[in-house]
Design an enzyme around this catalytic site. Structure first.
Site, PDB file in Angstrom:
ATOM      1  N   HIS A  20       3.079   6.902   5.478  1.00 34.73           N
ATOM      2  CA  HIS A  20       3.873   6.017   6.328  1.00 34.73           C
ATOM      3  C   HIS A  20       4.298   4.713   5.652  1.00 34.73           C
ATOM      4  O   HIS A  20       4.819   3.820   6.316  1.00 34.73           O
ATOM      5  CB  HIS A  20       3.244   5.796   7.709  1.00 34.73           C
ATOM      6  CG  HIS A  20       1.835   5.283   7.733  1.00 34.73           C
ATOM      7  ND1 HIS A  20       0.893   5.747   8.618  1.00 34.73           N
ATOM      8  CD2 HIS A  20       1.226   4.328   7.004  1.00 34.73           C
ATOM      9  CE1 HIS A  20      -0.239   5.099   8.434  1.00 34.73           C
ATOM     10  NE2 HIS A  20      -0.053   4.228   7.467  1.00 34.73           N
ATOM     11  N   ASN A  21       4.108   4.625   4.333  1.00 35.76           N
ATOM     12  CA  ASN A  21       4.696   3.534   3.536  1.00 35.76           C
ATOM     13  C   ASN A  21       5.318   4.183   2.309  1.00 35.76           C
ATOM     14  O   ASN A  21       4.615   4.414   1.306  1.00 35.76           O
ATOM     15  CB  ASN A  21       3.618   2.558   3.045  1.00 35.76           C
ATOM     16  CG  ASN A  21       3.243   1.505   4.057  1.00 35.76           C
ATOM     17  OD1 ASN A  21       3.671   1.549   5.194  1.00 35.76           O
ATOM     18  ND2 ASN A  21       2.438   0.559   3.634  1.00 35.76           N
TER      19      ASN A  21
ATOM     20  N   PHE B 130      -9.470   3.342   8.136  1.00 37.81           N
ATOM     21  CA  PHE B 130     -10.628   3.861   8.873  1.00 37.81           C
ATOM     22  C   PHE B 130     -10.870   5.321   8.560  1.00 37.81           C
ATOM     23  O   PHE B 130     -10.029   6.025   7.970  1.00 37.81           O
ATOM     24  CB  PHE B 130     -10.427   3.678  10.385  1.00 37.81           C
ATOM     25  CG  PHE B 130      -9.306   4.513  10.961  1.00 37.81           C
ATOM     26  CD1 PHE B 130      -9.480   5.867  11.233  1.00 37.81           C
ATOM     27  CD2 PHE B 130      -8.076   3.949  11.220  1.00 37.81           C
ATOM     28  CE1 PHE B 130      -8.443   6.639  11.748  1.00 37.81           C
ATOM     29  CE2 PHE B 130      -7.032   4.720  11.740  1.00 37.81           C
ATOM     30  CZ  PHE B 130      -7.217   6.067  12.000  1.00 37.81           C
ATOM     31  N   LEU B 131     -12.028   5.737   8.994  1.00 39.82           N
ATOM     32  CA  LEU B 131     -12.453   7.129   8.932  1.00 39.82           C
ATOM     33  C   LEU B 131     -13.085   7.368  10.291  1.00 39.82           C
ATOM     34  O   LEU B 131     -13.955   6.604  10.705  1.00 39.82           O
ATOM     35  CB  LEU B 131     -13.494   7.233   7.822  1.00 39.82           C
ATOM     36  CG  LEU B 131     -14.291   8.495   7.611  1.00 39.82           C
ATOM     37  CD1 LEU B 131     -13.367   9.602   7.137  1.00 39.82           C
ATOM     38  CD2 LEU B 131     -15.365   8.242   6.556  1.00 39.82           C
TER      39      LEU B 131
ATOM     40  N   MET C  37      -9.228   1.951  17.761  1.00 36.18           N
ATOM     41  CA  MET C  37     -10.536   2.633  17.720  1.00 36.18           C
ATOM     42  C   MET C  37     -11.193   2.782  19.091  1.00 36.18           C
ATOM     43  O   MET C  37     -12.299   3.315  19.180  1.00 36.18           O
ATOM     44  CB  MET C  37     -11.468   1.943  16.733  1.00 36.18           C
ATOM     45  CG  MET C  37     -11.820   0.521  17.076  1.00 36.18           C
ATOM     46  SD  MET C  37     -13.046  -0.056  15.880  1.00 36.18           S
ATOM     47  CE  MET C  37     -12.918  -1.824  16.066  1.00 36.18           C
TER      48      MET C  37
ATOM     49  N   ASP D 182       0.854  -1.194   0.000  1.00 37.66           N
ATOM     50  CA  ASP D 182       0.000   0.000   0.000  1.00 37.66           C
ATOM     51  C   ASP D 182       0.889   1.244   0.000  1.00 37.66           C
ATOM     52  O   ASP D 182       1.121   1.874   1.034  1.00 37.66           O
ATOM     53  CB  ASP D 182      -0.935  -0.009   1.207  1.00 37.66           C
ATOM     54  CG  ASP D 182      -2.086   0.968   1.023  1.00 37.66           C
ATOM     55  OD1 ASP D 182      -2.103   1.680  -0.006  1.00 37.66           O
ATOM     56  OD2 ASP D 182      -2.950   1.024   1.913  1.00 37.66           O
TER      57      ASP D 182
ATOM     58  N   HIS E 266       4.549   4.950  13.352  1.00 37.70           N
ATOM     59  CA  HIS E 266       3.410   5.273  12.471  1.00 37.70           C
ATOM     60  C   HIS E 266       2.063   4.908  13.083  1.00 37.70           C
ATOM     61  O   HIS E 266       1.018   5.244  12.536  1.00 37.70           O
ATOM     62  CB  HIS E 266       3.560   4.588  11.121  1.00 37.70           C
ATOM     63  CG  HIS E 266       3.022   3.182  11.057  1.00 37.70           C
ATOM     64  ND1 HIS E 266       3.430   2.173  11.901  1.00 37.70           N
ATOM     65  CD2 HIS E 266       2.101   2.621  10.233  1.00 37.70           C
ATOM     66  CE1 HIS E 266       2.802   1.061  11.591  1.00 37.70           C
ATOM     67  NE2 HIS E 266       1.983   1.291  10.593  1.00 37.70           N
ATOM     68  N   GLY E 267       2.089   4.165  14.181  1.00 37.81           N
ATOM     69  CA  GLY E 267       0.829   3.729  14.772  1.00 37.81           C
ATOM     70  C   GLY E 267       1.109   3.050  16.096  1.00 37.81           C
ATOM     71  O   GLY E 267       2.197   3.206  16.661  1.00 37.81           O
TER      72      GLY E 267
ATOM     73  N   PRO F 217      -2.023   7.235  14.538  1.00 37.56           N
ATOM     74  CA  PRO F 217      -3.306   6.665  14.946  1.00 37.56           C
ATOM     75  C   PRO F 217      -3.079   5.478  15.875  1.00 37.56           C
ATOM     76  O   PRO F 217      -2.169   4.680  15.656  1.00 37.56           O
ATOM     77  CB  PRO F 217      -3.938   6.227  13.628  1.00 37.56           C
ATOM     78  CG  PRO F 217      -2.806   6.019  12.698  1.00 37.56           C
ATOM     79  CD  PRO F 217      -1.702   6.936  13.129  1.00 37.56           C
TER      80      PRO F 217
END
Lengths: 475, 138
Positions: A323-324, A202-203, A375, A92, A398-399, A372
């Site tokens: 982040h990729n 996600f959003l 959730m 991705d 990155h997460g 991020p």
């Protein structure tokens, strides 16, 4: 595996065997123990064997087992003597995150969370087979999208010119050549502009709960109680296909360039070779596609919130990070400035205050970084610190980093009231399938609070704000 | 041993396959790919796509075959779990894959696959049984 302690949160894998440089892992003792639980550290070692790597093969605290490179891996290669690895960027290409101000306050949305989630879920296609809300774009527009990036989106009504100033690289990676991307890549991608995808994409709407200094309001205009929009996705089938085709080609040509691969997924070619240059041109196309994708989704989300609330909501982009990605940048390598290709696979650029590539608005505090979490708990806005330039090629986490596999989460969540568990955390969620929610439950991840704290202690990046989700859409 | 079994790989999905013949193994692999994407139990063989793949090795052949099926799904939204291998040697194959267009009202979507990776990929034959391992990027 032998690990030497450099500090409380930096560990070194000494150079042994075919390693050309040592490995370095950013982690506290607990995160390090987690990293030892799978094969991620072996992958740090494998990356260290690639030609032209400089200083260290790095792992951020959100490291987990990927293929070829670990997720959370950073490696820089000499531009003249080193390699470019499509697997070191990931399928991705330019998967990334953006955060936007909404002008809304949390308290004014009381009783409207479900309605908002449903509106966002309907407006932004997500999950398996989600068709683009803007229709299949033409080949002509496709070529413009991958060449011009976010500028195409703004010119076509998706966002405003200031969005470009608040996007890494201005939302357009130079060197993109549509001829370097196959017809198949275009076939996979043209119907997916403005779609979220699935997996961990996600959003969501979050509220600012904590600010860690006056710059949160002075520079970013964020106060506790403000509502922000977060979007996480990438270059969809277009980028996946470019990676797939180039990994396949590079597996075949590695031997021709005398490259001994510890893992086929590390397939690479000299960056200066025709194949290496062609991949870089195709990768830039995918990076540009991803920025358009996030720009369109932001616009669709703004319209959905406007219709839902009966008042104008125009998301104002704070920043958008990749982040990729692989970036050609200048870095200090053992006291000498060198041009290198920095691979960030599950890692974020984190340039410090004063860096010329940081937008003017943020130059006094450093490049914004979005991390991020999951959730149910928290996500963070950070800025880069000077230590990033000294130690990590201007990179940070990155997460939160995955802790449990998808299968394990489905087993753990069998019979569990997922919506109820998240509601207890104050989160209203909607996903395409039950398993897509089960696999992304908070316990699947490390705690982003701990991960970002490690990078702050190491002097790599600094937390500015904490966000807590309350309305989430999953693919 | 079940003909195919999904296994865990941190953020992704792997599948172990076994069959008495190489062509049976490849047919199963096609079915497994679509089973990862959606529940294919109700997918009828309404449309057919032909595939012709060439490669330098059996593993590359499997990787390219599955990648071609994944492209068809992304491009045409076709779930094609009914796979028949008509001709095959270690370096090439000719196949047809049949199914219907993915309809979220009719077919339970599972997860989007980004790619068929080379990670841990293997195809082998032992004691008369063909086995393979494939990891899909999610």
């Amino acid at each position: 595996m032998e690990l030497n302690r450099i500090s409380d949160c930096v560990w070194e894998i000494p150079k042994t065997g075919a390693m050309r440089v040592p490995g370095r892992i950013y982690a506290d003792r607990r995160l390090l123990d987690i990293a030892k639980g799978d094969k991620a550290l072996d992958q740090v070692v494998n990356v260290a064997t690639l030609p032209g790597i400089v200083k260290w093969s790095l792992a951020m605290p959100d490291i987990h087992w990927g293929y070829g490179f670990p997720i959370g891996g950073v490696a820089a290669f000499d531009l003249d003597e080193g390699v470019i690895s499509p697997g070191g960027v990931g399928y991705d290409i330019n998967c990334g995150v953006r955060v936007c101000k909404t002008g809304l306050r949390f308290e004014e949305l009381e009783g409207k969370h479900k309605k908002l989630v449903n509106a966002l879920f309907s407006a932004v296609p997500a999950g398996v087979g989600g068709d683009s809300a803007i229709g299949r774009v033409s080949k002509v527009d496709g070529a413009r999208i991958v060449t011009e990036g976010a500028r195409w989106a703004v010119e076509n009504g998706y966002g405003v010119p200031s969005d470009l100033d608040h996007t890494e690289d201005g939302g357009r990676m130079p060197g993109a050549d549509p001829a370097a991307a196959s017809d198949t890549a275009f076939r996979r991608g043209l119907g997916q502009v403005g779609t979220l995808g699935s997996g961990n994409h996600f959003l969501e709407l979050d509220r600012v709960t904590d600010v860690y200094g006056p710059e949160a309001e002075r520079v970013f205009g964020l106060r506790p109680g403000d509502v922000v929009l977060l979007i996480h996705c990438g270059s969809r089938g277009f980028g996946y296909q470019i990676c797939d085709e180039n990994v396949h080609d590079f597996v075949k040509i590695a031997g021709r360039y005398g490259i001994d691969l510890a893992d086929r997924q590390l397939a690479c070619a000299p960056a200066s070779s025709p194949e290496g240059k062609r991949y870089l041109a195709a990768m830039a196309c995918a990076a540009n596609f991803a920025w358009v994708n996030r720009q369109v989704i932001m616009t669709l989300a703004g319209k959905a919130m406007t219709d839902c609330l009966g008042k104008t909501v125009e998301p104002e982009l704070i920043y958008d990070v990749c982040h990729n990605i692989a970036k050609i940048e200048d870095h200090d390598v053992d006291g000498v400035m060198k041009t290198v290709i920095v691979h960030r696979k599950g890692a974020t650029r984190a340039f410090p205050a004063g860096h010329p590539l940081t937008p003017a608005k943020y130059r006094e505090v450093g490049q914004p970084v979005l991390v991020p979490g999951d959730m149910g708990r928290s996500s963070f806005l950070l800025t880069g610190l000077p230590g990033a330039m000294k130690e990590t090629f201007g990179s940070t986490c990155h997460g939160a980093g995955r802790l449990a596999s998808r299968g394990e989460m489905n087993r753990r969540m069998a019979g569990v009231d997922i919506q109820g568990e998240l509601a207890a955390l104050g989160v209203t969620v909607r996903g395409k399938t039950r398993s897509s929610l089960a696999e992304e439950m908070p316990s699947a991840y490390k705690d982003a609070n701990v991960v970002t704290e490690v990078m702050e202690t190491a002097g790599i990046s600094k937390r500015i704000c904490k966000f807590v989700p309350f309305a989430v859409v999953k693919g | 041993m079940a003909p195919f079994t999904f296994f865990d790989h941190t953020g992704d999905i792997g599948v172990d396959l076994s069959a008495p013949t190489a062509s049976g193994l490849f047919s199963l692999a096609g079915l497994a790919l679509f089973e990862a994407i959606a529940d294919t139990s109700g997918v009828r063989p309404m449309v057919v796509r032909k595939l012709q793949i060439a490669a330098d090795s059996q593993e590359e052949l499997l990787n390219r075959f599955l990648s071609a099926l994944l492209v068809i799904f992304d491009d045409e939204r076709l779930l094609l779990p009914h796979v028949a291998i008509h001709e095959m040697d270690g370096r090439s194959l000719r196949a047809t894959a049949a199914g219907e267009r993915f309809d979220p009202e009719l077919h339970e979507g599972r997860t989007e696959l980004k790619a068929v990776t080379w990670h841990a990929l293997h195809v082998s034959r032992q004691n008369g049984l063909w086995t393979a391992r494939v990891v899909f990027d999610v």
